[in-house]
Each structure stands twice: as C-alpha cells, then as structure tokens.
Design a protein around this motif. Structure first.
Motif, PDB file in Angstrom:
ATOM      1  N   GLU A 284      -0.374  12.299  -9.322  1.00  0.00           N
ATOM      2  CA  GLU A 284      -0.947  13.606  -8.977  1.00  0.00           C
ATOM      3  C   GLU A 284       0.009  14.738  -9.329  1.00  0.00           C
ATOM      4  O   GLU A 284      -0.370  15.735  -9.954  1.00  0.00           O
ATOM      5  CB  GLU A 284      -1.275  13.638  -7.484  1.00  0.00           C
ATOM      6  CG  GLU A 284      -1.776  14.984  -6.985  1.00  0.00           C
ATOM      7  CD  GLU A 284      -1.811  15.074  -5.470  1.00  0.00           C
ATOM      8  OE1 GLU A 284      -1.647  16.197  -4.943  1.00  0.00           O
ATOM      9  OE2 GLU A 284      -1.992  14.038  -4.802  1.00  0.00           O
TER      10      GLU A 284
ATOM     11  N   ARG B  22       0.256   6.894  -6.574  1.00  0.00           N
ATOM     12  CA  ARG B  22      -0.820   7.882  -6.678  1.00  0.00           C
ATOM     13  C   ARG B  22      -0.281   9.304  -6.569  1.00  0.00           C
ATOM     14  O   ARG B  22      -0.701  10.206  -7.306  1.00  0.00           O
ATOM     15  CB  ARG B  22      -1.879   7.622  -5.594  1.00  0.00           C
ATOM     16  CG  ARG B  22      -2.678   6.346  -5.812  1.00  0.00           C
ATOM     17  CD  ARG B  22      -3.913   6.307  -4.934  1.00  0.00           C
ATOM     18  NE  ARG B  22      -3.607   6.161  -3.520  1.00  0.00           N
ATOM     19  CZ  ARG B  22      -3.505   4.997  -2.887  1.00  0.00           C
ATOM     20  NH1 ARG B  22      -3.661   3.851  -3.546  1.00  0.00           N
ATOM     21  NH2 ARG B  22      -3.242   4.955  -1.590  1.00  0.00           N
ATOM     22  N   LYS B  23       0.659   9.518  -5.653  1.00  0.00           N
ATOM     23  CA  LYS B  23       1.245  10.848  -5.485  1.00  0.00           C
ATOM     24  C   LYS B  23       2.047  11.246  -6.721  1.00  0.00           C
ATOM     25  O   LYS B  23       2.036  12.415  -7.152  1.00  0.00           O
ATOM     26  CB  LYS B  23       2.121  10.885  -4.239  1.00  0.00           C
ATOM     27  CG  LYS B  23       2.581  12.284  -3.853  1.00  0.00           C
ATOM     28  CD  LYS B  23       1.416  13.143  -3.387  1.00  0.00           C
ATOM     29  CE  LYS B  23       1.878  14.494  -2.890  1.00  0.00           C
ATOM     30  NZ  LYS B  23       0.768  15.312  -2.372  1.00  0.00           N
TER      31      LYS B  23
ATOM     32  N   ASP C 139       0.791   9.394   7.302  1.00  0.00           N
ATOM     33  CA  ASP C 139      -0.624   9.303   7.667  1.00  0.00           C
ATOM     34  C   ASP C 139      -1.101   7.855   7.606  1.00  0.00           C
ATOM     35  O   ASP C 139      -1.864   7.398   8.469  1.00  0.00           O
ATOM     36  CB  ASP C 139      -1.482  10.164   6.725  1.00  0.00           C
ATOM     37  CG  ASP C 139      -1.290  11.657   6.965  1.00  0.00           C
ATOM     38  OD1 ASP C 139      -0.727  12.024   8.027  1.00  0.00           O
ATOM     39  OD2 ASP C 139      -1.696  12.447   6.096  1.00  0.00           O
ATOM     40  N   TYR C 140      -0.654   7.128   6.591  1.00  0.00           N
ATOM     41  CA  TYR C 140      -1.095   5.746   6.417  1.00  0.00           C
ATOM     42  C   TYR C 140      -0.573   4.836   7.526  1.00  0.00           C
ATOM     43  O   TYR C 140      -1.328   4.039   8.106  1.00  0.00           O
ATOM     44  CB  TYR C 140      -0.659   5.215   5.047  1.00  0.00           C
ATOM     45  CG  TYR C 140      -0.910   3.737   4.894  1.00  0.00           C
ATOM     46  CD1 TYR C 140      -2.209   3.230   4.846  1.00  0.00           C
ATOM     47  CD2 TYR C 140       0.156   2.826   4.831  1.00  0.00           C
ATOM     48  CE1 TYR C 140      -2.442   1.870   4.738  1.00  0.00           C
ATOM     49  CE2 TYR C 140      -0.067   1.474   4.718  1.00  0.00           C
ATOM     50  CZ  TYR C 140      -1.372   0.998   4.676  1.00  0.00           C
ATOM     51  OH  TYR C 140      -1.590  -0.356   4.576  1.00  0.00           O
TER      52      TYR C 140
ATOM     53  N   ALA D 105       5.960  11.755  -1.179  1.00  0.00           N
ATOM     54  CA  ALA D 105       4.739  11.182  -0.601  1.00  0.00           C
ATOM     55  C   ALA D 105       4.894  10.958   0.901  1.00  0.00           C
ATOM     56  O   ALA D 105       4.171  10.156   1.491  1.00  0.00           O
ATOM     57  CB  ALA D 105       4.390   9.874  -1.301  1.00  0.00           C
ATOM     58  N   SER D 106       5.839  11.669   1.522  1.00  0.00           N
ATOM     59  CA  SER D 106       6.149  11.413   2.935  1.00  0.00           C
ATOM     60  C   SER D 106       4.951  11.649   3.857  1.00  0.00           C
ATOM     61  O   SER D 106       4.729  10.881   4.800  1.00  0.00           O
ATOM     62  CB  SER D 106       7.339  12.262   3.393  1.00  0.00           C
ATOM     63  OG  SER D 106       7.055  13.642   3.217  1.00  0.00           O
ATOM     64  N   LYS D 107       4.175  12.690   3.603  1.00  0.00           N
ATOM     65  CA  LYS D 107       3.025  12.972   4.457  1.00  0.00           C
ATOM     66  C   LYS D 107       1.988  11.863   4.340  1.00  0.00           C
ATOM     67  O   LYS D 107       1.452  11.379   5.342  1.00  0.00           O
ATOM     68  CB  LYS D 107       2.386  14.315   4.092  1.00  0.00           C
ATOM     69  CG  LYS D 107       1.186  14.657   4.985  1.00  0.00           C
ATOM     70  CD  LYS D 107       0.490  15.925   4.563  1.00  0.00           C
ATOM     71  CE  LYS D 107      -0.654  16.281   5.514  1.00  0.00           C
ATOM     72  NZ  LYS D 107      -1.656  15.188   5.632  1.00  0.00           N
ATOM     73  N   GLU D 108       1.717  11.463   3.108  1.00  0.00           N
ATOM     74  CA  GLU D 108       0.729  10.410   2.885  1.00  0.00           C
ATOM     75  C   GLU D 108       1.184   9.081   3.503  1.00  0.00           C
ATOM     76  O   GLU D 108       0.359   8.341   4.063  1.00  0.00           O
ATOM     77  CB  GLU D 108       0.481  10.237   1.386  1.00  0.00           C
ATOM     78  CG  GLU D 108      -0.272  11.390   0.733  1.00  0.00           C
ATOM     79  CD  GLU D 108       0.610  12.581   0.380  1.00  0.00           C
ATOM     80  OE1 GLU D 108       0.085  13.569  -0.184  1.00  0.00           O
ATOM     81  OE2 GLU D 108       1.822  12.537   0.663  1.00  0.00           O
ATOM     82  N   ILE D 109       2.474   8.790   3.408  1.00  0.00           N
ATOM     83  CA  ILE D 109       3.007   7.568   4.007  1.00  0.00           C
ATOM     84  C   ILE D 109       2.869   7.619   5.523  1.00  0.00           C
ATOM     85  O   ILE D 109       2.423   6.662   6.160  1.00  0.00           O
ATOM     86  CB  ILE D 109       4.486   7.356   3.596  1.00  0.00           C
ATOM     87  CG1 ILE D 109       4.567   6.990   2.115  1.00  0.00           C
ATOM     88  CG2 ILE D 109       5.139   6.269   4.447  1.00  0.00           C
ATOM     89  CD1 ILE D 109       5.976   6.950   1.563  1.00  0.00           C
TER      90      ILE D 109
ATOM     91  N   GLU E  34       0.832  -1.204   0.000  1.00  0.00           N
ATOM     92  CA  GLU E  34       0.000   0.000   0.000  1.00  0.00           C
ATOM     93  C   GLU E  34       0.866   1.255   0.000  1.00  0.00           C
ATOM     94  O   GLU E  34       0.507   2.261  -0.638  1.00  0.00           O
ATOM     95  CB  GLU E  34      -0.942   0.000   1.202  1.00  0.00           C
ATOM     96  CG  GLU E  34      -1.868   1.203   1.283  1.00  0.00           C
ATOM     97  CD  GLU E  34      -2.730   1.401   0.043  1.00  0.00           C
ATOM     98  OE1 GLU E  34      -3.126   2.554  -0.228  1.00  0.00           O
ATOM     99  OE2 GLU E  34      -3.016   0.414  -0.673  1.00  0.00           O
TER     100      GLU E  34
ATOM    101  N   ILE F  76       0.666   4.274  -2.617  1.00  0.00           N
ATOM    102  CA  ILE F  76       0.597   5.680  -2.212  1.00  0.00           C
ATOM    103  C   ILE F  76       1.581   6.515  -3.023  1.00  0.00           C
ATOM    104  O   ILE F  76       1.248   7.607  -3.499  1.00  0.00           O
ATOM    105  CB  ILE F  76       0.880   5.817  -0.702  1.00  0.00           C
ATOM    106  CG1 ILE F  76      -0.319   5.309   0.109  1.00  0.00           C
ATOM    107  CG2 ILE F  76       1.211   7.264  -0.324  1.00  0.00           C
ATOM    108  CD1 ILE F  76      -0.057   5.178   1.589  1.00  0.00           C
TER     109      ILE F  76
END
Length: 212
Positions: free
Chosen positions: A69, A65-66, A171-172, A165-169, A58, A62
């Motif tokens: 984007e 997807r980033k 958060d996950y 994608a550090s923030k999304e990682i 996952e 992420i």
C-alpha cells in the motif's frame, strides 16, 4: 573476554528451527527485560507474546499488504524499490515459533512542559526531545531480552522495520493500552547454526573518545 561471552554470543537471528519455546522460558526472558533500568522507575513497557503460528503468519501478511500500500505512494520507481526491497527483512519473524512485541508507554517530561510554558524555541525543545528517555527505557529492556534469550540458547532479532503496520497489527491481535505504541519486536526461537555470526564492528578508535 570470557566474562562477557553472554554479550558476544548474541547475534541477529532470522532463521529458526521448528522447535517450541516453553512458556516458562519466555517468562524468564521477559522478566529479564523488566529488570532493565528505567527513568523515574516508570517501567513504561508492555510485552505482548504471540505463540500462535497462524497469527504470526497473518501478522507477516499484514506487513506485506501495508508495504504494498505504502509503495504505491512512491513518486518514482527508485523510491518504490528502495522501500520494497526491505520487505523480506520486515517479515522474517514469520519463521519463528514466538514473536515478542514491545510496546512503549507514556513518559512525562516536566522539563519539556516548562520549556513550552516559557515559550522556548523549536531548537530548545528539540534538544530535550532528542534523547527521548521514554524510548531509552524500552531499548534497555529490549537489550536485556535479547541477551537473556541468547544466554538461554535462543535466537532473536531486534526489529523496528514493520512498525509502519503497527496499527494494523494491534487491531489484528486485539491489543490496546491507553498511550502505548509499538516500539519494536523480536522473533524468538532456537536458531539455525548458520545464523550464529555477526558482521564486524567498527574499531574502538573510531567510536570512542577519551578525555583526560
């Protein structure tokens, strides 16, 4: 040369065998990281170990997807292609049984604060910021981890590409520590034999200056 074999046998590994890494080995590798030199002995590092294969996959999605984007913001096709072509390298950790995320914490600089008080120019401030000793601590710990892992028969790959994608990682995986940010990561596992090679290095004459 043989005395330094533990250095020369480290390679950037992107393919791994489907073999588990015992938690005790992981702890020993991380412990080696904590024995790196650290300015002011702040030890401003934190290591997050992911062993769950579904979570690792996952995390790779992420990043995908980033990447997609961000690519949409490109003003021309060449810029977009130059960014997206590295995606396969930014997600190679998905093939590993373990991923280690290396977080960097605050590193106060009294000299920098005093220069600000003085009203120093941007050039003066940049000269102090550029060496970034806080990140040097993290880099030293990361190198220890890579060398320790290699010496124990494991493969690693120093990665900073997925940091967009550090923030999304974070958060996950649910990791949050005040003032800390993702600096780098590495997959960890038993390498495929084909991965045990490195590109040639520049000759010493090109990268070394001796002043007598």
């Amino acid at each position: 040369m043989e005395r330094l074999d533990f250095i020369y046998k480290r390679h950037s590994v992107r393919k791994f065998k489907n073999i588990d890494v015992p938690i005790e080995d992981i702890k020993e590798i991380i412990k080696a990281g904590t024995y790196a030199p650290s300015g002011k002995n702040l030890q401003n590092w934190h290591f997050v170990v992911i062993k769950n294969k579904a979570k690792i996959e996952e995390m790779a999605r992420i990043v995908e997807r980033k990447n997609a984007e961000l690519a949409n913001y490109a003003k021309d096709e060449n810029t977009k292609k130059s960014f997206t072509k590295y995606l396969k390298y930014h997600t190679v950790f998905r093939n590993a049984p373990v991923v280690i995320l290396v977080y960097a914490g605050p590193y106060p600089s009294t000299g920098l604060e005093l220069l600000k008080e003085k009203g120093a120019s941007k050039e003066e401030l940049d000269a102090v910021i550029l060496p970034n000793p806080g990140i040097q601590n993290i880099a030293a710990a990361m190198e220890n981890i890579l060398l320790a892992a290699s010496n124990m028969g494991y493969g690693t790959c120093w990665m900073t590409g997925p940091n967009y994608a550090s923030k999304e990682i974070a958060d996950y995986i649910g990791f949050k520590k005040e003032g800390y940010f993702l600096a780098a990561m590495t997959p960890l596992g038993v390498p495929e034999e084909s991965e045990l090679k490195s590109p040639p290095r520049k000759p010493l004459e090109e990268v070394m200056t001796i002043i007598e």
